[in-house]
Design an enzyme around this catalytic site. Structure first.
Site, PDB file in Angstrom:
ATOM      1  N   PRO A 105      16.019   4.833  -4.017  1.00 13.56           N
ATOM      2  CA  PRO A 105      17.127   5.096  -5.044  1.00 13.56           C
ATOM      3  C   PRO A 105      17.977   4.016  -5.253  1.00 13.56           C
ATOM      4  O   PRO A 105      18.842   4.027  -5.951  1.00 13.56           O
ATOM      5  CB  PRO A 105      17.550   6.485  -4.527  1.00 13.56           C
ATOM      6  N   GLY A 110      17.686  -2.440  -7.392  1.00 18.84           N
ATOM      7  CA  GLY A 110      17.827  -2.642  -8.603  1.00 18.84           C
ATOM      8  C   GLY A 110      19.086  -2.174  -9.334  1.00 18.84           C
ATOM      9  O   GLY A 110      18.870  -1.516 -10.549  1.00 18.84           O
ATOM     10  N   THR A 134      13.065   7.476  -0.794  1.00 18.24           N
ATOM     11  CA  THR A 134      13.187   6.893   0.608  1.00 18.24           C
ATOM     12  C   THR A 134      14.523   7.174   1.215  1.00 18.24           C
ATOM     13  O   THR A 134      15.650   6.815   0.718  1.00 18.24           O
ATOM     14  CB  THR A 134      12.860   5.285   0.452  1.00 18.24           C
ATOM     15  N   GLY A 191      11.881  -2.258  -5.097  1.00 16.64           N
ATOM     16  CA  GLY A 191      11.500  -3.722  -5.193  1.00 16.64           C
ATOM     17  C   GLY A 191      10.401  -4.111  -4.508  1.00 16.64           C
ATOM     18  O   GLY A 191       9.527  -3.297  -4.168  1.00 16.64           O
ATOM     19  N   ASP A 192       9.928  -5.591  -4.127  1.00 14.49           N
ATOM     20  CA  ASP A 192       8.712  -5.958  -3.725  1.00 14.49           C
ATOM     21  C   ASP A 192       8.840  -5.194  -2.338  1.00 14.49           C
ATOM     22  O   ASP A 192       7.809  -5.228  -1.595  1.00 14.49           O
ATOM     23  CB  ASP A 192       8.766  -7.568  -3.773  1.00 14.49           C
ATOM     24  N   THR A 212       9.872  -2.679  -1.134  1.00 11.85           N
ATOM     25  CA  THR A 212       9.379  -1.215  -1.192  1.00 11.85           C
ATOM     26  C   THR A 212       8.078  -1.027  -1.292  1.00 11.85           C
ATOM     27  O   THR A 212       7.226  -0.305  -0.684  1.00 11.85           O
ATOM     28  CB  THR A 212      10.142  -0.316  -2.611  1.00 11.85           C
ATOM     29  N   GLU A 269       6.143  -1.838   1.940  1.00 15.59           N
ATOM     30  CA  GLU A 269       6.337  -0.678   2.777  1.00 15.59           C
ATOM     31  C   GLU A 269       5.151   0.215   2.534  1.00 15.59           C
ATOM     32  O   GLU A 269       4.347   1.005   3.279  1.00 15.59           O
ATOM     33  CB  GLU A 269       7.469  -0.026   2.644  1.00 15.59           C
ATOM     34  N   GLU A 277      11.317  -9.457   3.072  1.00 15.19           N
ATOM     35  CA  GLU A 277      11.889  -8.597   4.247  1.00 15.19           C
ATOM     36  C   GLU A 277      11.604  -9.179   5.756  1.00 15.19           C
ATOM     37  O   GLU A 277      10.570  -9.970   5.847  1.00 15.19           O
ATOM     38  CB  GLU A 277      11.165  -7.104   4.476  1.00 15.19           C
TER      39      GLU A 277
END
Length: 306
Positions: A11, A14, A41, A66-67, A69, A72, A272
């Site tokens: 949530p 971006g 999440t 994003g990338d 997420t 994951e 990350e």
């Protein structure tokens, strides 16, 4: 019995852009015949835990963020041994993997493409006991994305990475490394290295080189030697931006490699923090995960599953 979808979204990604489109996205999924379970999440790695535990119970696992997420979710699927196809609605600051796959930046269009598209298999990277979707990297700038404040990222987007990164140019750290692969063996002082499976890294296209395929079983590897002076640094920058040849940058393709350093090195996986490691082994897991892509669009970077 209807088709079942698990929708996991970040949530905050971006600028929280999904919040104003969530109802419309869910409406697209329901109209396509899916019974949708929604999970926002709650914390770092929450999406990974849910995907690992629940991913195999659904016909389709869609994620938005994003990338990081997406990383994951794919990691959770790999850890759980699931074969559930993935749908991706990009909502991050950079969205390198979405750019590589020509996934629409319009969230509603991306949702439609997921339910009307076809499954394509892409390669996933195994990094010691972890996984990555499109890049494992160390050195200059690689800690920027996970150290840059999330609120700053939301306000400034891609510019936030540039502002944070330019502060590092005057304090370049190098790493004495040995690199082993079937294609080449080398040792040297490197300020940056990346093992990638994408056409866009950090929002910059063509940084990973020509002829990039996301399902060919090989990575694109780039290693940047430590410059001895400002002229060599300028040579490196010119090569990265314009593609000019330089002996200061090593580039090759490989399906696996080992990298060893005389001290711990911080790595980033899909933007990350991936931990500190002296020794890493990176392997291409060919066709490990399926992703839904618009059916009527030619995607030269990936093969269609029949």
């Amino acid at each position: 019995m209807g088709k079942r979808m698990l929708f996991i979204f970040n949530p905050r990604a971006g600028k929280g852009s999904i919040k104003n489109r969530l109802v419309d996205i869910l409406d697209i999924f329901v109209k396509a015949g899916y019974e949708v379970t929604v999970h926002p999440t709650q914390a770092y790695r929450d999406g990974q835990r849910v995907a690992r535990r629940k991913g195999g119970e659904y016909d389709l696992l869609v994620t938005s963020g994003g990338d990081g997420t997406l990383d994951e979710i794919v990691t959770g699927i790999m850890e759980g041994g699931h074969s559930t196809p993935v749908g991706y609605i990009p909502a991050g600051s950079t969205n390198d993997f979405a750019n590589s796959l020509h996934v629409s930046k319009n969230m509603l269009e991306a949702a439609v493409d997921i339910v009307e598209g076809r499954a394509h298999a892409f390669d996933v990277g195994k990094f010691n006991d972890d996984f990555f979707v499109y890049i494992a990297a160390f050195g200059l700038f690689t800690d920027v994305s996970y150290e840059t404040n999330q609120d700053l990222k939301n306000i400034l987007g891609h510019a936030a990475y540039i502002l944070e990164g330019t502060q590092r140019l005057f304090n370049i750290r190098s790493y004495n490394m040995a690199v082993e692969s079937a294609e080449c063996n080398m040792e040297g002082e490197f300020i940056f290295g990346m093992v990638s499976n994408a056409t866009s890294v950090g929002g910059f296209r063509k940084l990973t080189g020509p002829d990039v395929m996301l399902d060919d079983g090989v990575f694109e590897v780039m290693l940047v030697h430590r410059p001895k002076n400002i002229l060599e640094l300028n040579e490196i920058i010119a090569s990265l931006l314009g593609g000019a040849d330089t002996k200061l940058i090593e580039s090759f393709k490989t399906s696996s490699l080992k990298i060893s350093c005389d001290g711990p090195v911080s790595w980033t996986l899909d933007g990350e923090f991936g931990g500190e490691h002296r020794d890493v082994e990176i392997t291409n897991m060919k066709h490990a995960v399926q992703i839904m892509i618009k059916e009527d669009e030619t995607v030269p970077l990936i093969n269609t599953l029949e």
